[in-house]
Design a protein around this motif. Sequence first.
Motif, PDB file in Angstrom:
ATOM      1  N   VAL A  72       0.820  -1.213   0.000  1.00 16.32           N
ATOM      2  CA  VAL A  72       0.000   0.000   0.000  1.00 16.32           C
ATOM      3  C   VAL A  72       0.855   1.263   0.000  1.00 16.32           C
ATOM      4  CG1 VAL A  72      -1.758   1.291   1.282  1.00 16.32           C
ATOM      5  CG2 VAL A  72      -1.881  -1.209   1.153  1.00 16.32           C
ATOM      6  N   TYR A  73       1.955   1.260   0.769  1.00 18.69           N
ATOM      7  CA  TYR A  73       2.737   2.479   0.948  1.00 18.69           C
ATOM      8  C   TYR A  73       4.167   2.344   0.427  1.00 18.69           C
ATOM      9  CZ  TYR A  73      -1.122   3.511   4.143  1.00 18.69           C
ATOM     10  OH  TYR A  73      -2.356   3.707   4.692  1.00 18.69           O
ATOM     11  N   GLY A  74       4.404   1.390  -0.455  1.00 16.13           N
ATOM     12  CA  GLY A  74       5.767   1.164  -0.916  1.00 16.13           C
ATOM     13  C   GLY A  74       6.407   2.373  -1.552  1.00 16.13           C
ATOM     14  N   ALA A  75       5.615   3.187  -2.260  1.00 15.47           N
ATOM     15  CA  ALA A  75       6.178   4.355  -2.940  1.00 15.47           C
ATOM     16  C   ALA A  75       6.323   5.561  -2.017  1.00 15.47           C
ATOM     17  CB  ALA A  75       5.286   4.739  -4.125  1.00 15.47           C
ATOM     18  N   LYS A  76       5.758   5.506  -0.803  1.00 18.38           N
ATOM     19  CA  LYS A  76       5.786   6.658   0.108  1.00 18.38           C
ATOM     20  C   LYS A  76       6.795   6.515   1.240  1.00 18.38           C
ATOM     21  CE  LYS A  76       0.890   7.752  -0.690  1.00 18.38           C
ATOM     22  NZ  LYS A  76      -0.437   7.973  -0.048  1.00 18.38           N
ATOM     23  N   ILE A  77       7.165   5.282   1.581  1.00 17.34           N
ATOM     24  CA  ILE A  77       8.049   5.092   2.732  1.00 17.34           C
ATOM     25  C   ILE A  77       9.492   5.386   2.339  1.00 17.34           C
ATOM     26  CG2 ILE A  77       6.530   3.448   3.857  1.00 17.34           C
ATOM     27  CD1 ILE A  77       8.084   1.197   2.680  1.00 17.34           C
ATOM     28  N   ASP A  78      10.253   5.882   3.303  1.00 18.29           N
ATOM     29  CA  ASP A  78      11.639   6.254   3.020  1.00 18.29           C
ATOM     30  C   ASP A  78      12.565   5.065   3.225  1.00 18.29           C
ATOM     31  OD1 ASP A  78      11.755   5.958   5.759  1.00 18.29           O
ATOM     32  OD2 ASP A  78      11.769   8.101   6.177  1.00 18.29           O
ATOM     33  N   ALA A  79      13.856   5.304   2.986  1.00 16.99           N
ATOM     34  CA  ALA A  79      14.849   4.226   3.052  1.00 16.99           C
ATOM     35  C   ALA A  79      14.986   3.689   4.471  1.00 16.99           C
ATOM     36  CB  ALA A  79      16.196   4.728   2.539  1.00 16.99           C
ATOM     37  N   ARG A  80      14.862   4.558   5.472  1.00 15.94           N
ATOM     38  CA  ARG A  80      15.010   4.100   6.848  1.00 15.94           C
ATOM     39  C   ARG A  80      13.895   3.141   7.230  1.00 15.94           C
ATOM     40  NH1 ARG A  80      14.865   8.408  11.688  1.00 15.94           N
ATOM     41  NH2 ARG A  80      12.738   8.594  10.871  1.00 15.94           N
ATOM     42  N   MET A  81      12.640   3.481   6.829  1.00 15.47           N
ATOM     43  CA  MET A  81      11.539   2.582   7.138  1.00 15.47           C
ATOM     44  C   MET A  81      11.687   1.263   6.387  1.00 15.47           C
ATOM     45  SD  MET A  81       7.398   3.041   6.716  1.00 15.47           S
ATOM     46  CE  MET A  81       7.260   4.299   7.983  1.00 15.47           C
ATOM     47  N   LYS A  82      12.154   1.320   5.140  1.00 16.67           N
ATOM     48  CA  LYS A  82      12.361   0.080   4.392  1.00 16.67           C
ATOM     49  C   LYS A  82      13.382  -0.819   5.090  1.00 16.67           C
ATOM     50  CE  LYS A  82      11.149   1.944  -0.154  1.00 16.67           C
ATOM     51  NZ  LYS A  82      11.625   2.283  -1.518  1.00 16.67           N
ATOM     52  N   ALA A  83      14.426  -0.210   5.636  1.00 22.88           N
ATOM     53  CA  ALA A  83      15.425  -1.004   6.361  1.00 22.88           C
ATOM     54  C   ALA A  83      14.821  -1.614   7.621  1.00 22.88           C
ATOM     55  CB  ALA A  83      16.624  -0.125   6.712  1.00 22.88           C
ATOM     56  N   ASP A  84      13.975  -0.839   8.331  1.00 21.62           N
ATOM     57  CA  ASP A  84      13.330  -1.371   9.538  1.00 21.62           C
ATOM     58  C   ASP A  84      12.362  -2.499   9.194  1.00 21.62           C
ATOM     59  OD1 ASP A  84      14.673   0.339  11.269  1.00 21.62           O
ATOM     60  OD2 ASP A  84      13.200   1.931  11.023  1.00 21.62           O
ATOM     61  N   ILE A  85      11.669  -2.362   8.051  1.00 21.89           N
ATOM     62  CA  ILE A  85      10.759  -3.429   7.624  1.00 21.89           C
ATOM     63  C   ILE A  85      11.533  -4.696   7.325  1.00 21.89           C
ATOM     64  CG2 ILE A  85       9.170  -4.139   5.784  1.00 21.89           C
ATOM     65  CD1 ILE A  85       8.284  -1.225   5.607  1.00 21.89           C
ATOM     66  N   ALA A  86      12.677  -4.550   6.666  1.00 19.24           N
ATOM     67  CA  ALA A  86      13.502  -5.722   6.360  1.00 19.24           C
ATOM     68  C   ALA A  86      13.964  -6.414   7.640  1.00 19.24           C
ATOM     69  CB  ALA A  86      14.707  -5.303   5.508  1.00 19.24           C
ATOM     70  N   LYS A  87      14.345  -5.638   8.653  1.00 23.50           N
ATOM     71  CA  LYS A  87      14.755  -6.226   9.930  1.00 23.50           C
ATOM     72  C   LYS A  87      13.580  -6.957  10.599  1.00 23.50           C
ATOM     73  CE  LYS A  87      18.342  -2.795  10.908  1.00 23.50           C
ATOM     74  NZ  LYS A  87      18.771  -1.711  11.841  1.00 23.50           N
ATOM     75  N   GLY A  88      12.408  -6.315  10.547  1.00 26.75           N
ATOM     76  CA  GLY A  88      11.233  -6.935  11.155  1.00 26.75           C
ATOM     77  C   GLY A  88      10.849  -8.232  10.456  1.00 26.75           C
ATOM     78  N   ARG A  89      10.907  -8.269   9.134  1.00 25.30           N
ATOM     79  CA  ARG A  89      10.590  -9.488   8.395  1.00 25.30           C
ATOM     80  C   ARG A  89      11.595 -10.586   8.710  1.00 25.30           C
ATOM     81  NH1 ARG A  89       7.117  -9.358   4.131  1.00 25.30           N
ATOM     82  NH2 ARG A  89       8.272 -11.066   3.188  1.00 25.30           N
ATOM     83  N   ALA A  90      12.859 -10.210   8.859  1.00 23.14           N
ATOM     84  CA  ALA A  90      13.857 -11.218   9.201  1.00 23.14           C
ATOM     85  C   ALA A  90      13.620 -11.775  10.605  1.00 23.14           C
ATOM     86  CB  ALA A  90      15.255 -10.611   9.097  1.00 23.14           C
ATOM     87  N   ALA A  91      13.253 -10.891  11.553  1.00 23.19           N
ATOM     88  CA  ALA A  91      12.990 -11.359  12.916  1.00 23.19           C
ATOM     89  C   ALA A  91      11.778 -12.266  12.969  1.00 23.19           C
ATOM     90  CB  ALA A  91      12.792 -10.155  13.838  1.00 23.19           C
ATOM     91  N   ALA A  92      10.781 -11.998  12.114  1.00 20.37           N
ATOM     92  CA  ALA A  92       9.576 -12.817  12.077  1.00 20.37           C
ATOM     93  C   ALA A  92       9.723 -14.042  11.164  1.00 20.37           C
ATOM     94  CB  ALA A  92       8.381 -11.989  11.606  1.00 20.37           C
ATOM     95  N   GLU A  93      10.879 -14.150  10.511  1.00 18.96           N
ATOM     96  CA  GLU A  93      11.155 -15.259   9.587  1.00 18.96           C
ATOM     97  C   GLU A  93      10.081 -15.340   8.500  1.00 18.96           C
ATOM     98  OE1 GLU A  93      11.551 -18.786  11.903  1.00 18.96           O
ATOM     99  OE2 GLU A  93      13.400 -18.151  12.878  1.00 18.96           O
ATOM    100  N   CYS A  94       9.839 -14.185   7.859  1.00 18.81           N
ATOM    101  CA  CYS A  94       8.809 -14.124   6.833  1.00 18.81           C
ATOM    102  C   CYS A  94       9.260 -14.770   5.528  1.00 18.81           C
ATOM    103  CB  CYS A  94       8.421 -12.656   6.565  1.00 18.81           C
ATOM    104  SG  CYS A  94       7.683 -11.834   8.007  1.00 18.81           S
ATOM    105  N   GLY A  95      10.537 -14.867   5.307  1.00 23.18           N
ATOM    106  CA  GLY A  95      11.010 -15.444   4.057  1.00 23.18           C
ATOM    107  C   GLY A  95      10.999 -14.411   2.944  1.00 23.18           C
ATOM    108  N   ALA A  96      11.112 -14.903   1.703  1.00 23.87           N
ATOM    109  CA  ALA A  96      11.182 -13.990   0.564  1.00 23.87           C
ATOM    110  C   ALA A  96       9.838 -13.340   0.327  1.00 23.87           C
ATOM    111  CB  ALA A  96      11.630 -14.755  -0.666  1.00 23.87           C
TER     112      ALA A  96
END
Length: 307
Positions: free
Chosen positions: A283-307
């Motif tokens: 929904v917000y991929g085009a609006k979020i900045d690089a810092r939030m994208k990095a935090d999302i990547a960390k959160g997905r890794a912690a939750a073991e979301c996979g690819a």
Amino acid sequence: MRNLLLAACAVVLLPAGASAQQIEARVGKLESEMRAVQRKVFPGGAGRIIQPDIQPADVTGDTAPGVPATAPIADLTARVTTLEQQIATLTGQIEQNQFRARQIDEAFQAYKRATDDRLRALETRPATVQPQPQPASPEDEALVAPIEAAPARSAPRPTAAAPRPVTTAAVERPDTGDAGEDAYMYGYRLWEAKEYAGAERALKEVVAKYPKHRRASYAQNLLGRTYLDQGKPSLASIAFYENYKKMPDGERAPHSLYYLAQALQTLKKPQDACKVYGELTDVYGAKIDARMKADIAKGRAAAECGA
């Protein structure tokens, strides 16, 4: 003599005619009851009569013309018996369905009570999440994953006395002329001072009184963070979801989705957290900045979301 014979035949045939009329009445009543039951059990049947499971046996062989296979009373009796069996079967099915419905309702009520007990236990349990570093201003709320464990430290903890909590009266109310802005800033200052009870009241007031103000999205998001800071992830998840649902175009709607995923992971629901991360990116991929994208990547890794 002829008149006597006719009278005798009338006496003999009269009981048979009366019996046939009685059976016809029974058949008519049973058939009407059968149709009523079928309309209740099969509302989409459009008046269709379900054929009985027991059919009369086929008669094979040659039959002399003009000779009926069975007597009329025997045929009517067979029809009555078949209808009674069908009504008894349908009545039994209705009773079984009603019993199953009661069982399903009782099971749901038990599940609801158990779920409410678990949520209350989670909300009253002491917080196990390390406190997040607070931003310097309400315009720059940092996204910090609260579920990541802090690295072990070898140095002993300081033994200095903890600072005294700041009371609500000690927090200054701003007065800039913008009522919505001033109300939010007051709630923000209470939250920053860790006066969480007062912050909850102030932030809820912002959302209720100024729902169209740009700070309403900020206030709803900060309300969820206030619950997180108190170790109430269940209430926090509700606050974050409400911000995304009711104010999807608000400035803090993406942040609420991020923190919603964090709250779900704290509640031991990593699969749901992964779905929220996916929703945030879609929904917000085009609006979020690089810092939030990095935090999302960390959160997905912690939750073991996979690819």
